[in-house]
Design an enzyme around this catalytic site. Structure first.
Site, PDB file in Angstrom:
ATOM      1  N   TYR A 138      10.042   7.134   4.748  1.00 58.48           N
ATOM      2  CA  TYR A 138       8.846   7.129   3.915  1.00 58.48           C
ATOM      3  C   TYR A 138       7.536   7.285   4.684  1.00 58.48           C
ATOM      4  O   TYR A 138       6.679   8.048   4.289  1.00 58.48           O
ATOM      5  CB  TYR A 138       8.801   5.810   3.124  1.00 58.48           C
ATOM      6  CG  TYR A 138       7.498   5.568   2.400  1.00 58.48           C
ATOM      7  CD1 TYR A 138       7.215   6.196   1.191  1.00 58.48           C
ATOM      8  CD2 TYR A 138       6.532   4.728   2.943  1.00 58.48           C
ATOM      9  CE1 TYR A 138       6.010   5.986   0.536  1.00 58.48           C
ATOM     10  CE2 TYR A 138       5.319   4.521   2.292  1.00 58.48           C
ATOM     11  CZ  TYR A 138       5.073   5.144   1.095  1.00 58.48           C
ATOM     12  OH  TYR A 138       3.886   4.947   0.466  1.00 58.48           O
ATOM     13  N   ASN A 170      -0.844  -1.430  16.269  1.00 58.89           N
ATOM     14  CA  ASN A 170      -0.110  -1.162  15.034  1.00 58.89           C
ATOM     15  C   ASN A 170       1.082  -2.100  15.028  1.00 58.89           C
ATOM     16  O   ASN A 170       1.846  -2.121  15.992  1.00 58.89           O
ATOM     17  CB  ASN A 170       0.351   0.304  15.035  1.00 58.89           C
ATOM     18  CG  ASN A 170       1.311   0.613  13.906  1.00 58.89           C
ATOM     19  OD1 ASN A 170       1.272  -0.026  12.855  1.00 58.89           O
ATOM     20  ND2 ASN A 170       2.176   1.578  14.103  1.00 58.89           N
ATOM     21  N   GLY A 171       1.237  -2.878  13.957  1.00 58.37           N
ATOM     22  CA  GLY A 171       2.385  -3.778  13.882  1.00 58.37           C
ATOM     23  C   GLY A 171       2.029  -5.078  13.206  1.00 58.37           C
ATOM     24  O   GLY A 171       1.075  -5.148  12.426  1.00 58.37           O
ATOM     25  N   GLY A 215      -2.895   4.390   7.021  1.00 59.32           N
ATOM     26  CA  GLY A 215      -3.761   3.298   6.588  1.00 59.32           C
ATOM     27  C   GLY A 215      -5.086   3.816   6.106  1.00 59.32           C
ATOM     28  O   GLY A 215      -5.684   4.683   6.745  1.00 59.32           O
ATOM     29  N   CYS A 270      -0.285   0.738  10.648  1.00 62.65           N
ATOM     30  CA  CYS A 270      -1.590   1.302  10.996  1.00 62.65           C
ATOM     31  C   CYS A 270      -1.368   2.525  11.882  1.00 62.65           C
ATOM     32  O   CYS A 270      -0.249   2.793  12.304  1.00 62.65           O
ATOM     33  CB  CYS A 270      -2.433   0.297  11.783  1.00 62.65           C
ATOM     34  SG  CYS A 270      -2.597  -1.291  10.969  1.00 62.65           S
TER      35      CYS A 270
END
Ligand code: SF4
Length: 480
Positions: A251, A100-101, A28, A2
């Site tokens: 990526y 985020n995670g 996201g 995220c």
């Protein structure tokens, strides 16, 4: 995976938070949300991209000079609007939080919070347990003497009780803005200040847009608290064993970001240079090198210049289609490849083409692309991958959770080549990956520091077999 953002400024924060989220949109596209404070909390969140969720009218309601925001990429739960962030609680203070995670002891934590501590969670988002643990731990401090020390003791409680990957930004009502990164620093988090304004974000690209020019990383195991007077308090609460996700550089992150002192674009150029040695070793003699847009473009350009072969944009991307990695379900992904990419026949016809891509997960997307290039008239289609084979699930927030989904799980490179129907296939080596990302300059990150678990199964936090089994069950249930 995220994107998160937080702002403490002297100007209206709502529009700027939304602008920051636009810069993080690649992290996201499932939901977006912003909460601001002008003495009261104002919240807008919903499913969809930032442009879908926010409009002039609802932005008018997001008043105040501080706030937090998030774009979500769901890895747990049904991906409903109830899981969209930010989340907030009212005790012991109003606290709004984004993260985020992926929390790897989510179920145990949820049970503990609901059954032992009598808290009630309303979603499947794993920021909710983090928020409730933080609120509980803060409540245990002497609230009459509230200050940075109370905040840091509460974060220590989070570090003690919450396992996995989490980069968190929280707004504490009328008290300040807080950010912390788990003791392994698995997901990125950066801090910027300019005059009397302060910001946190998942990636530095958000700061470029918001006019912050100097930034530093929140370190693994560190907490940063900016109080309401603008004083910055930083504390290293855990020794910190940095293991940032190496896949961010391959990526996920934007190439114009700098994460933990390493430029993502530069890392990708080095990945291409290292890959060139592998391509030369395999004695492929392509006429043209074609990047699979967008993330492989930098690596393809350095690979081409190292080998002295022409680089051509033989595949054109429709930029209005969502990233395939993020889309759930194989059918949606397959359709999306054809919607997303289109070949440039004049650059492929009658040529031996070397396609450069960043990864092969299930193999179906690569097979579609190889076939598309063949259908456009290529004589031979070779494939070079800028990372080694992906073999193990990510438990830290990237959607490739079940072991059975990896084409490389129990196949040799030759067997994978047959699955993707390429004339030749070459991968980056593992040393090539870590050395290329770490780079040649002195850095606090040595090649051994990164999380590389999806390539070699070495999980920095340790993960039990029970957790893998549980994640696979949940993922199958939610994707049905
Ligand atoms: Fe990144 Fe792979 Fe580690 Fe997940 S397992 S955090 S994708 S390196």
């Amino acid at each position: 995976m995220c994107g998160v953002i937080g702002l403490l400024t002297r100007r209206e924060a709502g529009t700027r938070l939304v602008e920051g989220l636009l810069a993080l949109q690649h992290r996201g596209q499932d939901s977006a949300g912003v909460l601001t404070s002008d003495g009261a909390f104002h919240l807008k969140k919903g499913n969809g991209t930032v442009a879908h969720v926010f409009n002039e009218k609802n932005l008018e309601r997001l008043t105040g000079t501080s706030g937090v925001g998030q774009v979500r990429y769901p890895t747990i739960g049904p991906g409903s609007v109830e899981d969209a962030q930010p989340f907030s609680v009212n005790s012991p203070f109003g606290i709004a939080m984004v993260h985020n995670g992926n929390v790897t002891n989510y179920s145990d934590l949820r049970r503990e919070l609901e059954c032992t501590d009598f808290r009630q969670l309303t979603s499947f988002s794993d920021v909710e347990p983090i928020l409730n643990v933080f609120a509980e731990e803060l409540d245990r401090t002497d609230l009459r003497a509230f200050g940075p020390a109370s905040v840091f003791r509460a974060v220590e409680g989070v570090f003690r009780r919450v396992k996995g990957a989490y980069s968190v930004v929280a707004l504490i009502h009328k008290r300040g803005l807080l950010a912390f990164r788990d003791p392994h620093g698995l997901r990125p988090l950066v801090f910027a200040r300019a005059d009397n304004e302060f910001a946190f974000a998942s990636e530095s690209v958000a700061f470029d847009l918001l006019g912050f020019h100097r930034f530093s990383d929140v370190k693994a195991g560190e907490a940063v608290f900016v109080d309401s007077r603008g004083a910055v308090h930083r504390e290293q609460l855990r020794p910190g064993k940095p293991s940032p996700c190496i896949f961010e550089y391959v990526y996920f992150a934007r190439p114009d970001s700098v994460i933990d002192g390493i430029g993502v674009y530069d890392a990708r150029l080095r990945l291409g240079e290292r890959l060139a040695a592998e391509v030369a070793h395999h004695e492929m003699k392509p006429d043209v090198i074609v990047p699979v847009p967008d993330t492989a473009r930098a690596a393809a350009s350095s690979l081409a210049s190292t080998l002295g072969i022409e680089l051509r944009e033989g595949l054109i991307k429709n930029r209005y289609i969502a990233r395939t990695f993020i889309m759930h379900g194989q059918e949606r992904r397959s359709l999306s490849v054809r919607q997303k990419l289109n070949p440039v026949r004049s650059q492929l016809e009658g040529k031996d083409v070397l396609l450069v891509d960043d990864s092969i997960v299930r193999g179906t997307t690569s097979r579609e692309i190889v076939q598309m290039v063949r259908d456009a008239g290529a004589r031979k289609v070779f494939l070079a991958i800028t990372a080694p084979p992906l073999r193990c699930p990510c438990v830290y927030g990237i959607d490739m959770m079940t072991r059975g989904e990896f084409v490389a799980k129990d196949r040799t490179v030759e067997q994978i080549r047959r699955v993707v129907r390429a004339d030749a296939l070459v991968y980056q080596t593992y040393p090539g990956l870590v050395e290329a990302v770490a780079g040649p300059r002195p850095s606090s990150l040595t090649p051994r520091s990164f999380c590389t678990a999806c390539f070699n199964g070495d999980y920095p936090t340790g993960v039990t077999q029970r957790y893998f089994a549980q994640m696979e069950r949940e993922r199958r249930r939610w994707l049905k």
